[in-house]
Design a protein around this motif. Structure first.
Motif, PDB file in Angstrom:
ATOM      1  N   THR A 643      64.163  52.836  56.956  1.00 29.96           N
ATOM      2  CA  THR A 643      64.226  51.884  58.077  1.00 29.96           C
ATOM      3  C   THR A 643      62.875  51.647  58.762  1.00 29.96           C
ATOM      4  N   PRO A 644      62.066  52.682  59.093  1.00 28.15           N
ATOM      5  CA  PRO A 644      60.807  52.423  59.814  1.00 28.15           C
ATOM      6  C   PRO A 644      59.665  51.906  58.916  1.00 28.15           C
ATOM      7  N   TRP A 645      59.898  51.763  57.616  1.00 25.04           N
ATOM      8  CA  TRP A 645      58.821  51.424  56.683  1.00 25.04           C
ATOM      9  C   TRP A 645      58.756  49.920  56.419  1.00 25.04           C
ATOM     10  N   THR A 646      57.544  49.399  56.339  1.00 23.26           N
ATOM     11  CA  THR A 646      57.301  48.027  55.896  1.00 23.26           C
ATOM     12  C   THR A 646      56.175  48.036  54.870  1.00 23.26           C
ATOM     13  N   ALA A 647      56.253  47.123  53.893  1.00 19.60           N
ATOM     14  CA  ALA A 647      55.242  47.014  52.841  1.00 19.60           C
ATOM     15  C   ALA A 647      54.433  45.746  53.051  1.00 19.60           C
ATOM     16  N   HIS A 648      53.112  45.888  53.030  1.00 17.42           N
ATOM     17  CA  HIS A 648      52.200  44.765  53.263  1.00 17.42           C
ATOM     18  C   HIS A 648      51.482  44.458  51.957  1.00 17.42           C
ATOM     19  N   ASN A 656      46.359  41.439  58.120  1.00 21.32           N
ATOM     20  CA  ASN A 656      46.328  40.066  57.603  1.00 21.32           C
ATOM     21  C   ASN A 656      46.978  39.993  56.227  1.00 21.32           C
ATOM     22  N   ALA A 657      48.195  40.501  56.115  1.00 21.42           N
ATOM     23  CA  ALA A 657      48.889  40.489  54.828  1.00 21.42           C
ATOM     24  C   ALA A 657      49.453  39.109  54.551  1.00 21.42           C
ATOM     25  N   LYS A 658      49.459  38.739  53.266  1.00 23.65           N
ATOM     26  CA  LYS A 658      50.041  37.462  52.855  1.00 23.65           C
ATOM     27  C   LYS A 658      51.556  37.547  52.777  1.00 23.65           C
ATOM     28  N   PHE A 659      52.083  38.774  52.621  1.00 28.44           N
ATOM     29  CA  PHE A 659      53.536  38.944  52.526  1.00 28.44           C
ATOM     30  C   PHE A 659      53.905  40.319  53.055  1.00 28.44           C
ATOM     31  N   VAL A 660      54.922  40.375  53.915  1.00 23.95           N
ATOM     32  CA  VAL A 660      55.400  41.634  54.494  1.00 23.95           C
ATOM     33  C   VAL A 660      56.907  41.716  54.277  1.00 23.95           C
ATOM     34  N   SER A 661      57.358  42.875  53.804  1.00 27.10           N
ATOM     35  CA  SER A 661      58.794  43.071  53.578  1.00 27.10           C
ATOM     36  C   SER A 661      59.217  44.444  54.071  1.00 27.10           C
ATOM     37  N   GLN A 685      61.983  50.123  46.825  1.00 28.45           N
ATOM     38  CA  GLN A 685      62.540  48.798  46.582  1.00 28.45           C
ATOM     39  C   GLN A 685      62.391  47.959  47.840  1.00 28.45           C
ATOM     40  N   LEU A 686      61.864  46.753  47.681  1.00 23.19           N
ATOM     41  CA  LEU A 686      61.662  45.856  48.815  1.00 23.19           C
ATOM     42  C   LEU A 686      62.969  45.180  49.199  1.00 23.19           C
ATOM     43  N   SER A 687      63.129  44.908  50.473  1.00 24.12           N
ATOM     44  CA  SER A 687      64.295  44.156  50.924  1.00 24.12           C
ATOM     45  C   SER A 687      64.212  42.704  50.497  1.00 24.12           C
ATOM     46  N   ILE A 688      62.973  42.189  50.405  1.00 27.15           N
ATOM     47  CA  ILE A 688      62.751  40.799  50.027  1.00 27.15           C
ATOM     48  C   ILE A 688      61.727  40.776  48.900  1.00 27.15           C
ATOM     49  N   ALA A 689      62.061  40.189  47.770  1.00 32.86           N
ATOM     50  CA  ALA A 689      61.113  40.074  46.664  1.00 32.86           C
ATOM     51  C   ALA A 689      60.022  39.069  47.030  1.00 32.86           C
ATOM     52  N   TRP A 690      58.777  39.372  46.657  1.00 29.39           N
ATOM     53  CA  TRP A 690      57.691  38.451  46.990  1.00 29.39           C
ATOM     54  C   TRP A 690      57.813  37.187  46.133  1.00 29.39           C
ATOM     55  N   PRO A 691      57.523  36.023  46.723  1.00 30.34           N
ATOM     56  CA  PRO A 691      57.765  34.745  46.038  1.00 30.34           C
ATOM     57  C   PRO A 691      56.754  34.488  44.919  1.00 30.34           C
ATOM     58  N   GLU A 692      57.194  33.711  43.925  1.00 31.40           N
ATOM     59  CA  GLU A 692      56.334  33.352  42.801  1.00 31.40           C
ATOM     60  C   GLU A 692      55.136  32.523  43.249  1.00 31.40           C
ATOM     61  N   THR A 693      55.272  31.841  44.381  1.00 29.70           N
ATOM     62  CA  THR A 693      54.167  31.003  44.867  1.00 29.70           C
ATOM     63  C   THR A 693      52.937  31.822  45.231  1.00 29.70           C
ATOM     64  N   LEU A 694      53.108  33.151  45.393  1.00 29.52           N
ATOM     65  CA  LEU A 694      51.984  34.023  45.748  1.00 29.52           C
ATOM     66  C   LEU A 694      51.452  34.794  44.544  1.00 29.52           C
ATOM     67  N   LYS A 695      51.807  34.355  43.320  1.00 29.98           N
ATOM     68  CA  LYS A 695      51.420  35.130  42.144  1.00 29.98           C
ATOM     69  C   LYS A 695      49.910  35.139  41.900  1.00 29.98           C
ATOM     70  N   GLN A 696      49.167  34.232  42.543  1.00 31.66           N
ATOM     71  CA  GLN A 696      47.716  34.301  42.440  1.00 31.66           C
ATOM     72  C   GLN A 696      47.123  35.359  43.349  1.00 31.66           C
TER      73      GLN A 696
END
Length: 829
Positions: A643-648, A656-661, A685-696
């Protein structure tokens, strides 16, 4: 002087320097050559005419008053300085806590009452003796007082006296107070006799057992809570019934918690403390802790065990005497904190036995450490004698979560074993090991650790055929386990130590079709038995594809786990490599050697894990919703909660992360050992999978093939936002990188001594290039030359300091855990 006095001409014969310096003439025309006789003070009459003519604020009086003022000012300053020094010295008190046994005084029940005449008499005698010892020592001018806190019975007879000694001195001189120095003064004062060879000697008339003398530096807080007015929740329990459980509970909702529970049992018995649950605020031993002592005062060298994190697992501990102290400290409580436990009186166990082993297959009985399943106390000793009915049978010992190896010069931290006159050291691990002794008569002796209580031991025993330690059609692991021969050299580590896969020799078929000698057509089984793949290219049959298999463009299926993304073209057209999704990023070619800011976007798989909003550990992206990190980042009840963990992800500068879950799930390896950092790996395991639009900006790193062998000297990179130096207080805001090289495993073992096959070392032996605190769980990335892909070779695990010479970093060897990773992330197959 007045002008008229300065014009007078004295006679040379009568001129004196002293007269010139002090005499003032106020009558006109009188020469200073002779002084008039002094009249009695009472009859002296003031010269009114002179007083009118001489002003009071002349130069001489000003000088006298100014001098007097300076003198008064100096006295005041000196007084204030003395008071300050005196006050400072009173603050710089040094506390020592200790105990010793008096053999020539019989214990009385009245000694338990501190207000009784009997207790006060003994306390006064001991204080006088200690006063005499230290007031005649080199520390006499700093000695302040001694205080007797407890007088108790003990299983050796006589009195056991617990006391405090207080010294006062300026802070600048505090370095002269070493524990050994203060203790040596007391021990050297005990007069012993060499003739009767006994440890009991005379200490100013008291018969003191020298072996019982213990003296350690103590804390002011412990002194105040046991002696002073700030006694907090101190309780004394005397237990004399064997069949009862005495509850031990305390809770608090706010404020400060400092509790001391003194437990005393009847003479000849021991105390077993069972902890059902404990709630502490912090996961460290600096602020919050529960400590168990083999004494009635917090004497450090008598500590049995220390708990520093919340637990709800039943744990029990046994004393070595009839007394025990339990301290619970929590300097600031935000929620309900406390302890639920009980203690009981138990008899002392004799840990020795003679065992007759039968001629039956398998294991037939068990032996254990004393007071099993309780933690066994320090300095215990066990002896077992095994005997088999036939000389052809030996003794097999199966250790549960434990192993023994030949004793080295470093000593044994977790007990030492003597088996038929050979010495071994014990160590804890997360699997079973079997030790075989090829003798029908086996003498086994266990000497427990001399420092702390240790985890309980369980050992199964049985007989085995000396000429055939493992059954037919089986392979014997180096740990002693036996596995079926068919399980060897199959790419799976059935032996926990990898011995079934190391040094394997597999029989490969001839790679010329003319000499295959097979009656039927070759089967496409997905395994390249020939180096050129001829056995797969010329086959006519293929196996059906399963859900976990990969199908080539020519319909060949590969069932092996490392067929994809291993840099080898298993499919003739290489289709399994073309569809691999792990990173081929080449931007890292422009990196700075030696540890510096990394180029932005150079490490697209790097992740920063935040715990309650603060950067805590690192991780690596291995798929759209899975990360790989270190198990020790999540050790403890609070840290294991996702619960207290987030992935940047896709971050270069912290914040300044491009995606946080949020983190949905944390999977710590079931064999993780928090003491040795073995199996230090975890999946998130992330709660939200990172989007394909950020694959670069976000890319997964490749998982190595199972059982991949690395070459010492190979250059790799370690990255993270951890500390730049060992002495830093916080991590770097910008992602850092450092080039390191893989260290030979033998050299790594010789450096640390506790390196397992699931670990590898990397760094620079000269130091200065390494991971540090805050980088834990991050990647050790190595670039494969065959295809330029980046491979997650290691995970930042542990090490001695940061960047110290001859102490490289220790990493989790990812290739060992490929089957375990695929178990939870089958999409990587």
């Amino acid at each position: 002087m007045d002008k008229e006095n300065s014009d007078a001409s004295p006679k040379p014969a009568d001129l004196k320097i002293s007269n010139i310096s002090i005499q003032v003439v106020s009558v006109p025309g009188r020469l200073p050559g002779r002084r008039p006789l002094r009249k009695p003070i009472g009859k002296a009459r003031p010269n009114k005419k002179s007083k009118k003519r001489t002003p009071f604020w002349n130069v001489q009086n000003k000088i006298i008053l100014f001098t007097l003022f300076l003198f008064i000012l100096a006295v005041i300053a000196w007084t204030l300085l003395w008071l300050y020094i005196s006050k400072t010295e009173s603050r710089d008190a040094f506390y020592f806590v200790g105990m010793f046994r008096i053999t020539n005084i019989e214990f009385l029940p009245e000694y338990r009452q501190k207000e009784s005449r009997e207790f006060l008499s003994v306390a006064r005698t001991v204080q006088q003796v200690v006063n005499l010892v230290y007031t005649t020592s080199a520390f006499s001018k700093f000695y302040k007082q001694s205080v007797v806190a407890d007088v108790s019975s003990n299983n050796k007879g006589g009195l056991l006296v617990h006391f405090w000694i207080v010294f006062v001195m300026p802070h600048a001189k505090g370095h002269i107070f070493c524990e050994d120095c203060v203790a040596a003064i007391l021990k050297d004062s005990i007069q012993t006799s060499i003739i009767n060879r006994t440890s009991v000697g005379s200490l100013q008339g008291l018969a003191v057992d020298m072996d019982s003398v213990v003296l350690n530096a103590g804390l002011r807080s412990d002194y105040s809570s046991t002696i002073g007015s700030d006694q907090g929740c101190s309780q004394y329990f005397y237990a004399e019934h064997l069949s009862l459980r005495y509850p031990l509970e305390i809770s608090a909702t706010s404020g400060q918690l400092m509790c001391h529970f003194k437990l005393v049992a009847i003479v000849g018995y021991l105390i077993r403390l069972s902890i059902e649950s404990i709630q502490l605020e912090a996961d460290n031993c600096v602020t919050d802790s529960l400590t168990i002592y083999d004494a009635l005062l917090p004497i450090r060298s008598t500590a049995l065990y220390r708990l520093c994190e919340p637990t709800r697992t039943l744990m029990s501990f046994v004393s070595t005497n009839n007394l025990m102290l339990v301290t619970l400290k929590s300097p600031y409580i935000r929620r309900l904190s406390g302890i639920r436990a009980y203690f009981e009186v138990i008899p002392e166990q004799k840990c020795q036995n003679t065992v007759l082993v039968n001629e039956i297959p398998g294991f037939e009985g068990k032996i254990s450490s004393p007071y099993y399943p309780s933690y066994y106390p320090p300095k215990c000793k066990c002896t077992w004698k095994f005997q088999t009915p036939l000389s052809s049978l030996g003794i097999a010992l199966k250790f549960h979560n434990y192993s023994i190896t030949r004793k080295s010069a470093k000593g044994c931290e977790h007990g030492w074993w003597e088996i038929n006159e050979h010495m071994y050291c014990g160590s804890y691990m997360d699997h079973q090991t079997i030790f075989r002794v090829p003798s029908p008569l086996v003498h086994v002796q266990l000497q427990c650790s001399s420092r702390l209580s240790d985890q309980p031991l369980l050992v199964e025993y049985g007989s085995y055929n000396i000429s055939q330690p493992c059954p037919l059609e089986s392979f014997r692991c180096s740990s002693g386990l036996c596995i079926p021969q068919a399980q060897r050299c199959d790419g799976v580590n059935d032996c926990f130590d990898e011995s079934d896969e190391l040094f394997c020799v597999t029989i490969k078929p001839a790679c010329d079709v003319a000499v295959f000698g097979q009656p039927g057509p070759l089967v496409c089984d997905g395994f390249r038995d020939c180096d050129n793949g001829q056995d797969e290219h010329n086959c006519t049959q293929s196996i059906p594809c399963t859900n976990r298999a990969f199908k080539c463009d020519n319909d060949i299926c590969f069932k092996k786990q490392n067929a994809r993304c291993d840099g080898i073209g298993d499919c003739p057209e290489g289709s399994e490599e073309d569809s691999c999704s792990c990173s081929r990023s080449s931007s890292a070619l422009h990196r700075i050697v030696g540890g510096a800011d990394s180029p932005e976007g150079a490490w697209p798989w790097q992740v920063s894990l935040h715990f309650v909003g603060s950067a805590y550990c690192g991780a690596s992206v291995i798929s759209r919703e899975w990360l790989l990190s270190a198990a020790h980042c999540f050790h403890g009840n609070r840290l294991s909660d996702p619960t207290p963990w987030t992935a940047h992800l896709g971050m270069y500068v912290q914040g300044n992360a491009k995606f946080v879950s949020p983190v949905r799930r944390i999977v710590v390896h079931e064999y993780y050992n928090s003491q040795t950092f073995d199996y230090d790996i975890a999946l998130l395991q992330l709660s939200i999978a990172w989007p394909e639009t950020l694959k670069q900006l976000i890319q997964p790193i490749c998982i190595p093939p199972a059982g991949q062998r690395v070459r010492s000297g190979e250059k790799c990179w370690v990255t993270g936002w951890g500390r730049k130096h060992e002495v830093d207080n916080k991590g770097s805001p910008v992602l850092q990188q450092a080039e390191v090289e893989l260290i030979d495993q033998t050299l790594c073992v010789s450096t640390y001594g506790i390196i397992t096959s699931r670990m590898l070392c990397a760094g620079v032996m000269s130091g200065k290039q390494d991971a540090c605190k805050g980088d834990s769980g991050g990647p050790l990335s190595c670039r494969r030359k065959s295809d330029g892909k980046w491979i997650l070779t290691g995970i930042v695990s542990w090490g001695h300091g940061c960047g110290r010479p001859n102490f490289p970093g220790v990493y989790t060897r990812v290739s060992y855990f490929v089957p375990w990773i695929h178990k939870y992330v089958p999409s990587l197959l």
